[in-house]
Enzyme design. Structure first.
Site, PDB file in Angstrom:
ATOM      1  N   TRP A 140       0.836  -1.197   0.000  1.00  0.00           N
ATOM      2  CA  TRP A 140       0.000   0.000   0.000  1.00  0.00           C
ATOM      3  C   TRP A 140       0.875   1.253   0.000  1.00  0.00           C
ATOM      4  O   TRP A 140       0.730   2.138  -0.851  1.00  0.00           O
ATOM      5  CB  TRP A 140      -0.920  -0.023   1.218  1.00  0.00           C
TER       6      TRP A 140
ATOM      7  N   LEU B 136       1.356  -3.950  12.940  1.00  0.00           N
ATOM      8  CA  LEU B 136       2.205  -2.964  13.624  1.00  0.00           C
ATOM      9  C   LEU B 136       1.410  -1.707  13.971  1.00  0.00           C
ATOM     10  O   LEU B 136       1.987  -0.695  14.351  1.00  0.00           O
ATOM     11  CB  LEU B 136       3.411  -2.607  12.753  1.00  0.00           C
ATOM     12  N   GLU B 137       0.097  -1.774  13.855  1.00  0.00           N
ATOM     13  CA  GLU B 137      -0.790  -0.655  14.160  1.00  0.00           C
ATOM     14  C   GLU B 137      -0.299   0.639  13.504  1.00  0.00           C
ATOM     15  O   GLU B 137      -0.155   1.673  14.147  1.00  0.00           O
ATOM     16  CB  GLU B 137      -0.956  -0.478  15.671  1.00  0.00           C
TER      17      GLU B 137
ATOM     18  N   TYR C 277      -3.111  -7.874   8.544  1.00  0.00           N
ATOM     19  CA  TYR C 277      -2.623  -6.536   8.226  1.00  0.00           C
ATOM     20  C   TYR C 277      -2.816  -5.622   9.430  1.00  0.00           C
ATOM     21  O   TYR C 277      -3.521  -5.944  10.371  1.00  0.00           O
ATOM     22  CB  TYR C 277      -3.297  -5.962   6.981  1.00  0.00           C
TER      23      TYR C 277
ATOM     24  N   GLY D  76       4.044  -3.371   5.836  1.00  0.00           N
ATOM     25  CA  GLY D  76       4.348  -2.346   4.848  1.00  0.00           C
ATOM     26  C   GLY D  76       5.715  -1.734   5.089  1.00  0.00           C
ATOM     27  O   GLY D  76       6.299  -1.868   6.171  1.00  0.00           O
TER      28      GLY D  76
ATOM     29  N   ASP E 274       1.703  -8.383  -1.331  1.00  0.00           N
ATOM     30  CA  ASP E 274       0.259  -8.168  -1.342  1.00  0.00           C
ATOM     31  C   ASP E 274      -0.035  -6.743  -1.806  1.00  0.00           C
ATOM     32  O   ASP E 274       0.429  -5.774  -1.209  1.00  0.00           O
ATOM     33  CB  ASP E 274      -0.312  -8.384   0.058  1.00  0.00           C
TER      34      ASP E 274
ATOM     35  N   GLN F  68      -7.643 -12.771   4.753  1.00  0.00           N
ATOM     36  CA  GLN F  68      -6.856 -11.614   5.189  1.00  0.00           C
ATOM     37  C   GLN F  68      -7.731 -10.733   6.078  1.00  0.00           C
ATOM     38  O   GLN F  68      -8.855 -10.392   5.717  1.00  0.00           O
ATOM     39  CB  GLN F  68      -6.358 -10.820   3.979  1.00  0.00           C
TER      40      GLN F  68
ATOM     41  N   TYR G  83      -4.440   0.652  -4.365  1.00  0.00           N
ATOM     42  CA  TYR G  83      -3.197   1.168  -3.801  1.00  0.00           C
ATOM     43  C   TYR G  83      -2.504   2.029  -4.855  1.00  0.00           C
ATOM     44  O   TYR G  83      -1.759   1.532  -5.706  1.00  0.00           O
ATOM     45  CB  TYR G  83      -2.273   0.032  -3.362  1.00  0.00           C
TER      46      TYR G  83
END
Length: 334
Positions: free
Chosen positions: A21, A220-221, A217, A296, A54, A189, A59
């Protein structure tokens, strides 16, 4: 790097995958990543052992797919490429979802729009087959395409050799069961992190029972669990992290609680010889039924650090300490 099969498929995918993304160039995730840096980041991921990427048409409005399409040339068989269908902006087919980056987005899983989307993604990726094709969001009223019709369209793509395997994203437990009833899917997902574990009581038990791979997804917030976000960190207008309603852990009081927790974990990291990001990813992968974490990255150093978590195993004492601290932390104050 560890690798696991995606469900019942023959796709062997790295347990740490790169979520593409941020490199797509959209406005909703901080400063734009220039194409040279984005390509270097993708290549660095591959060099670090990540073969699973992904992406989605939304995106960067296809730009993320196009960047991946450049990198995979000449070595396509070494990559596992996942993309999606179901978010639509060509016209008003479907059900209105949101105004996103100045465009109205619709949810649609109609066979006619899927047929257009898959061809567009194949062109963007510069490939003749998509390894994992996922429905991005469930269809909703007023135009709620029956899951059986959506799956029939997807299965035709598999039969035609344009798609190797089918996955779903962001579905409820009943929706997941209905997809399973209509044909073979290999993955689900969903959002999942130390701070957000709704799937534990919803889709995750069904995924375990059915042998599905799980792709998490926001583990890691959105950077909060890396330790790099401080009480003073601010986000530019348009960055979704600037809107605490999207993620209440970013409210000042909640953010300070997380920052203090992460600070207390630094001795654990020193013992393990890792950083906070790696420990958080490893904890996520250690949860029963979690098979792959999407992480990401905006530059090569980030993705190299993320990839190293694919080799990290947390000992029982560390897991107990983390779990005890998370229970004491509780939920965010709204």
């Amino acid at each position: 790097m560890k690798y696991q099969r995606l469900g019942s498929s023959d796709l062997n995918a790295s347990v740490v995958a790169m979520g593409a993304w941020a490199v797509g160039g959209g406005k909703s995730w901080g400063n734009k990543v220039d194409d040279d840096q984005a390509i270097r980041t993708i290549e660095s991921a591959f060099d670090a052992g990540i073969n699973f990427f992904d992406t989605a048409p939304a995106y960067g409005w296809g730009h993320s797919e196009k960047l991946l399409g450049q990198v995979i040339q000449g070595r396509r068989d070494q990559f596992v490429i996942a993309t999606k269908c179901g978010l639509w902006w060509d016209d008003d087919r479907g059900s209105f979802f949101a105004d996103f980056e100045d465009r109205p987005i619709y949810r649609t899983l109609r066979p006619d729009t899927i047929a257009i989307e898959v061809e567009r993604s194949l062109k963007n990726l510069n490939t003749d087959v998509i390894d994992l094709y996922q429905v991005h969001w469930p269809a909703v009223e007023p135009e709620n395409t029956p899951i059986a019709e959506t799956m029939a369209a997807l299965l035709k793509l598999v039969e035609a050799g344009k798609v190797r395997a089918i996955g779903v994203c962001n579905v409820s437990e009943p929706e997941l069961q209905e997809y399973l009833d209509c044909g073979p899917i290999v993955s689900d997902q969903f959002r999942y992190s130390m701070m957000y574990r709704e799937a534990d009581n919803d889709v995750l038990p069904l995924c375990r029972k059915q042998g599905l791979s799980t792709l998490t997804y926001m583990s890691l917030e959105q950077g909060l669990l890396t330790g790099k976000v401080t009480a003073a960190t601010t986000f530019k207008e348009g960055d979704i992290r600037a809107h605490a309603g999207w993620n209440p852990w970013y409210l000042p009081a909640n953010r300070m609680r997380v920052i203090e927790l992460l600070e207390s974990w630094k001795p654990l990291c020193e013992k393990l010889g890792c950083n906070l990001t790696q420990m958080v990813i490893a904890w996520t992968l250690a949860q029963d039924g979690i098979t792959h974490v999407l992480a990401g990255a905006r530059h090569p150093e980030q993705i190299q650090q993320n990839a190293a978590a694919g080799d990290l195993t947390l000992d029982e004492e560390t897991m107990r300490k983390i779990n005890t601290d998370l229970a004491a932390l509780g939920q965010p104050v709204q």
